[in-house]
Design a protein around this motif. Structure first.
Motif, PDB file in Angstrom:
ATOM      1  N   MET A  59      -1.651 -11.890   8.759  1.00  0.00           N
ATOM      2  CA  MET A  59      -0.092 -12.164   7.644  1.00  0.00           C
ATOM      3  C   MET A  59       0.426 -13.395   8.203  1.00  0.00           C
ATOM      4  O   MET A  59       1.158 -13.864   8.865  1.00  0.00           O
ATOM      5  N   ASN A  60      -0.070 -14.391   7.005  1.00  0.00           N
ATOM      6  CA  ASN A  60      -0.163 -15.647   7.388  1.00  0.00           C
ATOM      7  C   ASN A  60       0.819 -16.715   5.679  1.00  0.00           C
ATOM      8  O   ASN A  60       0.490 -15.898   4.908  1.00  0.00           O
ATOM      9  N   SER A  61       1.316 -17.833   5.699  1.00  0.00           N
ATOM     10  CA  SER A  61       2.066 -17.763   4.928  1.00  0.00           C
ATOM     11  C   SER A  61       2.941 -17.064   3.976  1.00  0.00           C
ATOM     12  O   SER A  61       3.155 -16.976   3.135  1.00  0.00           O
ATOM     13  N   LEU A  62       3.479 -16.304   4.814  1.00  0.00           N
ATOM     14  CA  LEU A  62       4.574 -15.015   4.378  1.00  0.00           C
ATOM     15  C   LEU A  62       5.525 -15.521   3.613  1.00  0.00           C
ATOM     16  O   LEU A  62       5.907 -16.640   3.859  1.00  0.00           O
ATOM     17  N   LYS A  63       5.606 -14.424   2.185  1.00  0.00           N
ATOM     18  CA  LYS A  63       6.853 -14.828   1.893  1.00  0.00           C
ATOM     19  C   LYS A  63       7.580 -13.345   1.363  1.00  0.00           C
ATOM     20  O   LYS A  63       7.153 -12.445   1.947  1.00  0.00           O
ATOM     21  N   PRO A  64       8.987 -13.828   0.904  1.00  0.00           N
ATOM     22  CA  PRO A  64      10.582 -13.001   0.608  1.00  0.00           C
ATOM     23  C   PRO A  64       9.332 -11.462   0.373  1.00  0.00           C
ATOM     24  O   PRO A  64       9.891 -10.625   0.838  1.00  0.00           O
ATOM     25  N   GLU A  65       8.361 -12.107  -0.730  1.00  0.00           N
ATOM     26  CA  GLU A  65       8.069 -10.527  -1.752  1.00  0.00           C
ATOM     27  C   GLU A  65       7.231  -9.619  -0.701  1.00  0.00           C
ATOM     28  O   GLU A  65       7.091  -8.587  -1.373  1.00  0.00           O
ATOM     29  N   ASP A  66       6.409 -10.308   0.400  1.00  0.00           N
ATOM     30  CA  ASP A  66       6.095  -9.512   0.908  1.00  0.00           C
ATOM     31  C   ASP A  66       7.157  -7.936   1.978  1.00  0.00           C
ATOM     32  O   ASP A  66       5.810  -7.782   3.160  1.00  0.00           O
ATOM     33  N   THR A  67       8.358  -9.049   1.927  1.00  0.00           N
ATOM     34  CA  THR A  67       8.650  -7.842   2.874  1.00  0.00           C
ATOM     35  C   THR A  67       8.508  -6.274   2.067  1.00  0.00           C
ATOM     36  O   THR A  67       8.350  -5.964   0.843  1.00  0.00           O
ATOM     37  N   GLY A  68       8.875  -5.363   3.593  1.00  0.00           N
ATOM     38  CA  GLY A  68       8.256  -4.312   2.622  1.00  0.00           C
ATOM     39  C   GLY A  68       8.486  -3.237   4.329  1.00  0.00           C
ATOM     40  O   GLY A  68       7.547  -3.983   5.105  1.00  0.00           O
ATOM     41  N   VAL A  69       7.496  -2.259   4.201  1.00  0.00           N
ATOM     42  CA  VAL A  69       7.377  -1.012   4.945  1.00  0.00           C
ATOM     43  C   VAL A  69       5.687  -1.312   4.706  1.00  0.00           C
ATOM     44  O   VAL A  69       5.212  -0.651   3.491  1.00  0.00           O
ATOM     45  N   TYR A  70       4.635  -1.355   6.314  1.00  0.00           N
ATOM     46  CA  TYR A  70       3.731  -1.850   5.774  1.00  0.00           C
ATOM     47  C   TYR A  70       2.695  -0.361   6.526  1.00  0.00           C
ATOM     48  O   TYR A  70       3.475   0.304   7.389  1.00  0.00           O
ATOM     49  N   TYR A  71       1.460   0.174   6.380  1.00  0.00           N
ATOM     50  CA  TYR A  71       1.229   1.606   6.300  1.00  0.00           C
ATOM     51  C   TYR A  71      -0.311   1.298   6.194  1.00  0.00           C
ATOM     52  O   TYR A  71      -0.478   0.631   6.142  1.00  0.00           O
ATOM     53  N   CYS A  72      -0.806   1.631   7.490  1.00  0.00           N
ATOM     54  CA  CYS A  72      -2.012   1.860   7.486  1.00  0.00           C
ATOM     55  C   CYS A  72      -3.154   3.170   7.162  1.00  0.00           C
ATOM     56  O   CYS A  72      -2.515   4.412   7.633  1.00  0.00           O
ATOM     57  N   GLY A  73      -4.167   3.176   6.691  1.00  0.00           N
ATOM     58  CA  GLY A  73      -4.371   4.693   6.140  1.00  0.00           C
ATOM     59  C   GLY A  73      -5.674   4.351   5.970  1.00  0.00           C
ATOM     60  O   GLY A  73      -7.009   3.832   5.426  1.00  0.00           O
ATOM     61  N   THR A  74      -6.334   5.797   6.747  1.00  0.00           N
ATOM     62  CA  THR A  74      -7.397   6.058   6.028  1.00  0.00           C
ATOM     63  C   THR A  74      -7.958   7.028   5.418  1.00  0.00           C
ATOM     64  O   THR A  74      -6.841   8.307   5.531  1.00  0.00           O
ATOM     65  N   ASP A 118      -5.521  10.506   3.155  1.00  0.00           N
ATOM     66  CA  ASP A 118      -5.594  11.428   3.811  1.00  0.00           C
ATOM     67  C   ASP A 118      -4.634  11.397   5.235  1.00  0.00           C
ATOM     68  O   ASP A 118      -4.263  12.096   5.236  1.00  0.00           O
ATOM     69  N   TYR A 119      -4.602  10.609   5.509  1.00  0.00           N
ATOM     70  CA  TYR A 119      -3.805   9.882   6.960  1.00  0.00           C
ATOM     71  C   TYR A 119      -3.683   8.766   6.571  1.00  0.00           C
ATOM     72  O   TYR A 119      -4.045   7.670   6.286  1.00  0.00           O
ATOM     73  N   TRP A 120      -2.666   9.014   7.494  1.00  0.00           N
ATOM     74  CA  TRP A 120      -1.171   7.442   7.527  1.00  0.00           C
ATOM     75  C   TRP A 120      -0.651   7.460   8.643  1.00  0.00           C
ATOM     76  O   TRP A 120      -0.598   8.579   9.178  1.00  0.00           O
ATOM     77  N   GLY A 121      -0.503   6.316   9.004  1.00  0.00           N
ATOM     78  CA  GLY A 121       0.169   5.913  10.468  1.00  0.00           C
ATOM     79  C   GLY A 121       2.088   5.961   9.847  1.00  0.00           C
ATOM     80  O   GLY A 121       2.450   6.273   8.417  1.00  0.00           O
ATOM     81  N   GLN A 122       3.052   5.394  10.850  1.00  0.00           N
ATOM     82  CA  GLN A 122       4.335   5.817  10.361  1.00  0.00           C
ATOM     83  C   GLN A 122       4.972   4.638  10.393  1.00  0.00           C
ATOM     84  O   GLN A 122       5.536   4.916   9.706  1.00  0.00           O
ATOM     85  N   GLY A 123       4.432   3.813  10.003  1.00  0.00           N
ATOM     86  CA  GLY A 123       4.790   2.222   9.069  1.00  0.00           C
ATOM     87  C   GLY A 123       5.278   1.785   9.647  1.00  0.00           C
ATOM     88  O   GLY A 123       5.786   1.903  10.843  1.00  0.00           O
ATOM     89  N   THR A 124       5.430   0.620   9.635  1.00  0.00           N
ATOM     90  CA  THR A 124       6.051  -0.749  10.009  1.00  0.00           C
ATOM     91  C   THR A 124       6.323  -1.750   9.393  1.00  0.00           C
ATOM     92  O   THR A 124       5.783  -1.958   8.484  1.00  0.00           O
TER      93      THR A 124
END
Length: 121
Positions: A83-98, A109-115
């Motif tokens: 993630m480059n050129s980050l903006k305040p609107e990029d704020t949030g909890v990010y999850y990977c999922g498959t 069907d599957y999620w990580g715990q979030g960061t």
């Protein structure tokens, strides 16, 4: 047992960069679509990016195109979100999922715990 574990979140100033990692276990990323999702306070979860299987195109949310890059290292069984050129609107909890499919936020069907990612000055 299939598991996804994210890391790399944190705080950044506007214009800064972060790299998120998602380590997969119990299955092979080589054969799987995997995506990054985010949820901001008070908002619905949205797909940030998705690497599909086969010949489908990688999907990016319009607001992150040109700034974020999704990738995966099959040997390490790890997916990344640069993630480059980050903006305040990029704020949030990010999850990977498959698995993932384009802009369908409930597809995995599957999620990580979030960061947590926080962009502020």
């Amino acid at each position: 047992q299939l598991q996804l574990v994210e890391s790399g979140g944190g705080s950044a100033q506007p214009g800064g960069s972060l790299r998120l990692s998602c380590v997969a276990s119990g299955f092979s990323l080589n054969d799987s679509a995997i995506g990054w999702f985010r949820q901001a306070p008070g908002k619905e979860r949205e797909v940030v990016s998705c690497i599909p299987t086969g010949n489908r195109r990688t999907y990016y949310l319009d607001s992150v195109k040109g700034r974020f890059t999704i990738s995966k290292d099959n040997a390490q069984n790890t997916a990344y979100l640069d993630m480059n050129s980050l903006k305040p609107e990029d704020t949030g909890v990010y999850y990977c999922g498959t698995p993932c499919l384009s802009y369908f936020s409930d597809f995995p069907d599957y999620w990580g715990q979030g960061t947590q990612v926080t962009v502020s000055s």
